[in-house]
Design a protein around this motif. Structure first.
Motif, mmCIF file in Angstrom:
data_model
loop_
_atom_site.group_PDB
_atom_site.id
_atom_site.type_symbol
_atom_site.label_atom_id
_atom_site.label_comp_id
_atom_site.label_asym_id
_atom_site.label_seq_id
_atom_site.Cartn_x
_atom_site.Cartn_y
_atom_site.Cartn_z
ATOM 1 N N UNK A 123 0.848 -1.190 0.000
ATOM 2 C CA UNK A 123 0.000 0.000 0.000
ATOM 3 C C UNK A 123 0.880 1.235 0.000
ATOM 4 N N UNK A 124 0.376 2.272 -0.627
ATOM 5 C CA UNK A 124 1.090 3.535 -0.661
ATOM 6 C C UNK A 124 0.578 4.421 0.471
ATOM 7 N N UNK A 125 1.500 4.996 1.233
ATOM 8 C CA UNK A 125 1.152 5.888 2.340
ATOM 9 C C UNK A 125 1.942 7.188 2.182
ATOM 10 N N UNK A 126 1.589 8.230 2.928
ATOM 11 C CA UNK A 126 2.393 9.471 2.884
ATOM 12 C C UNK A 126 3.840 9.262 3.309
ATOM 13 N N UNK A 127 4.139 8.113 3.918
ATOM 14 C CA UNK A 127 5.491 7.809 4.369
ATOM 15 C C UNK A 127 6.137 6.713 3.527
ATOM 16 N N UNK A 128 5.587 6.479 2.339
ATOM 17 C CA UNK A 128 6.172 5.484 1.455
ATOM 18 C C UNK A 128 5.380 4.191 1.401
ATOM 19 N N UNK B 236 4.431 -2.259 10.994
ATOM 20 C CA UNK B 236 4.063 -1.483 12.174
ATOM 21 C C UNK B 236 4.978 -0.262 12.312
ATOM 22 N N UNK B 237 4.806 0.714 11.439
ATOM 23 C CA UNK B 237 5.633 1.926 11.530
ATOM 24 C C UNK B 237 5.323 2.717 12.792
ATOM 25 N N UNK B 238 6.319 3.363 13.322
ATOM 26 C CA UNK B 238 6.144 4.177 14.527
ATOM 27 C C UNK B 238 6.027 5.636 14.106
ATOM 28 N N UNK B 239 4.857 5.967 13.524
ATOM 29 C CA UNK B 239 4.649 7.308 12.996
ATOM 30 C C UNK B 239 3.186 7.687 13.176
ATOM 31 N N UNK B 240 2.846 8.482 14.203
ATOM 32 C CA UNK B 240 1.446 8.800 14.483
ATOM 33 C C UNK B 240 0.741 9.553 13.370
ATOM 34 N N UNK B 241 1.482 10.147 12.438
ATOM 35 C CA UNK B 241 0.821 10.848 11.347
ATOM 36 C C UNK B 241 0.042 9.896 10.444
ATOM 37 N N UNK B 242 0.324 8.605 10.557
ATOM 38 C CA UNK B 242 -0.374 7.603 9.735
ATOM 39 C C UNK B 242 -1.697 7.172 10.340
ATOM 40 N N UNK C 60 -6.526 8.142 6.197
ATOM 41 C CA UNK C 60 -5.509 7.253 5.632
ATOM 42 C C UNK C 60 -5.968 5.800 5.692
ATOM 43 N N UNK C 61 -6.648 5.406 6.785
ATOM 44 C CA UNK C 61 -7.155 4.038 6.870
ATOM 45 C C UNK C 61 -8.197 3.767 5.786
ATOM 46 N N UNK C 62 -9.052 4.750 5.497
ATOM 47 C CA UNK C 62 -10.028 4.588 4.414
ATOM 48 C C UNK C 62 -9.300 4.363 3.088
ATOM 49 N N UNK C 63 -8.273 5.142 2.839
ATOM 50 C CA UNK C 63 -7.498 4.985 1.614
ATOM 51 C C UNK C 63 -6.830 3.616 1.566
ATOM 52 N N UNK C 64 -6.381 3.131 2.718
ATOM 53 C CA UNK C 64 -5.770 1.804 2.788
ATOM 54 C C UNK C 64 -6.769 0.725 2.383
ATOM 55 N N UNK C 65 -7.985 0.796 2.918
ATOM 56 C CA UNK C 65 -8.998 -0.198 2.573
ATOM 57 C C UNK C 65 -9.274 -0.182 1.071
ATOM 58 N N UNK C 66 -9.324 0.993 0.477
ATOM 59 C CA UNK C 66 -9.560 1.095 -0.962
ATOM 60 C C UNK C 66 -8.420 0.444 -1.751
ATOM 61 N N UNK C 67 -7.190 0.620 -1.306
ATOM 62 C CA UNK C 67 -6.059 -0.015 -1.988
ATOM 63 C C UNK C 67 -6.118 -1.537 -1.846
#
Length: 345
Positions: free
Chosen positions: A49-54, A112-118, A123-130
């Motif tokens: 999945x693509x996230x703002x952190x890669x 399990x990234x340690x980044x609260x911005x995620x 972002x979780x909605x976008x994850x489900x769509x991916x």
């Protein structure tokens, strides 16, 4: 982020649990050596999945094969695991229903990234769509089931992407966290002995969540009454393990420490979508349990607000109704899926 509260939680569960200490990497290891059943379970698929952190990866595992009914399961928490739905394997494959276990980012088998911005709803909605796209799910076969936080996520996904869905199942989740907190403090709390509830509220007032007494009281007077209605030493192995694997970086940031509402400052504080329910037009099943941590009357009301919805009431159920009231939960879920599939809903 402090972890000691969750370490205490895990140790408490391990003390209550008399289960085998060996943990398995997959629920497939917990299934009896039955060739037919094992043949229904695909190998684990790690989805990029693509996230703002890669780019990161999330864990999925498919059970069954039905081109018309594919049920993606959103676990609760946030930060818990797919094992919340462990016993779905005992009811759905026999009915020809395909489902997909799935750990959201930050949970168990996933990265399990340690980044609260995620840790945002968007972002979780976008994850489900991916995940949907990667699994080849579409409006002709895609059903989404979410329980607790997963129910929130399912609603939020539907507000944005319901054209990709054939049906939605909202389990054990209210549409307002302020109403949830009100129910917890005005209805559930007073069911405890008065001195116990007063002590719990005093601990919460002080923010003393690392106090072992907090878990001790909840373990005796709250969890076995409203989360899963069995003594904790009789909880299924998968649930005991799931509860001990909660990712605190996700859970505390979004939900907070309290079991009687959202801790002030948590990112989900103030979440309320009551005025958006009428925009969900796809076939929807809302599930509530009599002994739930969530108000079953509110969930029945939700089913009336959603134009094309049905309410499934579990009279013996709590927050995990699939485990303590499977006699109502699974027949109701299966009937809904088949009714929608056959155009009878």
């Amino acid at each position: 982020m402090k972890r000691s509260y969750f370490i205490l939680f895990a140790l408490t569960l391990l003390c209550w649990s008399c289960k085998n200490e060996k943990e398995s990497d997959s629920l497939e290891d917990l299934i009896p050596d039955n060739g037919e059943m094992k043949a229904m379970i695909d190998e684990v698929k790690m989805i990029p999945i693509q996230t703002p952190k890669g780019e990161m990866k999330v864990w999925t595992q498919k059970v069954g094969d039905n081109p018309r009914i594919k049920l993606l399961l959103l676990h609760g928490g946030p930060g818990m695991t797919h094992e919340q739905y462990a016993n779905f394997k005992d009811y759905l494959p026999q009915e020809g229903i395909e489902f997909i276990w799935y750990d959201q980012l930050g949970s168990a088998g996933s990265d399990q990234p340690d980044d609260p911005s995620l840790w945002t709803i968007e972002r979780f909605v976008d994850e489900v769509e991916q995940v949907r796209k990667e699994l080849g799910l579409n409006k002709d076969n895609f059903y989404l089931l979410g329980q607790s936080w997963g129910g929130m996520l399912g609603m939020e996904y539907s507000f944005k992407y319901q054209n990709n869905l054939k049906g939605l199942v909202i389990c054990n989740m209210m549409s307002s966290l302020d109403e949830y907190e009100k129910y917890a403090k005005e209805v559930l709390g007073p069911q405890m002995p008065p001195e116990v509830f007063a002590e719990v509220m005093e601990i919460e007032k002080r923010g003393d969540f690392e106090n072992p007494r907090y878990m001790e009281l909840l373990g005796e007077y709250h969890y076995p009454q409203h989360v899963l209605r069995k003594p904790m030493d009789e909880w299924p192995e998968e649930i005991t393990r799931m509860m001990s694997q909660v990712n605190p970086n996700v859970y505390v940031f979004m939900q907070g420490h309290s079991e009687f509402g959202i801790t002030p400052g948590a990112s989900l504080e103030g979440w309320d979508v009551r005025d958006q329910l009428s925009t969900i037009t796809i076939p929807t099943l809302v599930v509530g349990g009599e002994h739930d941590t969530m108000d079953p009357k509110h969930m029945e009301w939700m089913s009336q607000e959603i134009p094309n919805a049905r309410y499934l009431y579990c009279p013996e159920g709590s927050h995990l109704s699939q485990f303590d009231d499977p006699e109502h939960f699974f027949p109701g879920l299966i009937q809904f899926l088949k009714d929608v599939d056959e155009g009878k809903f």
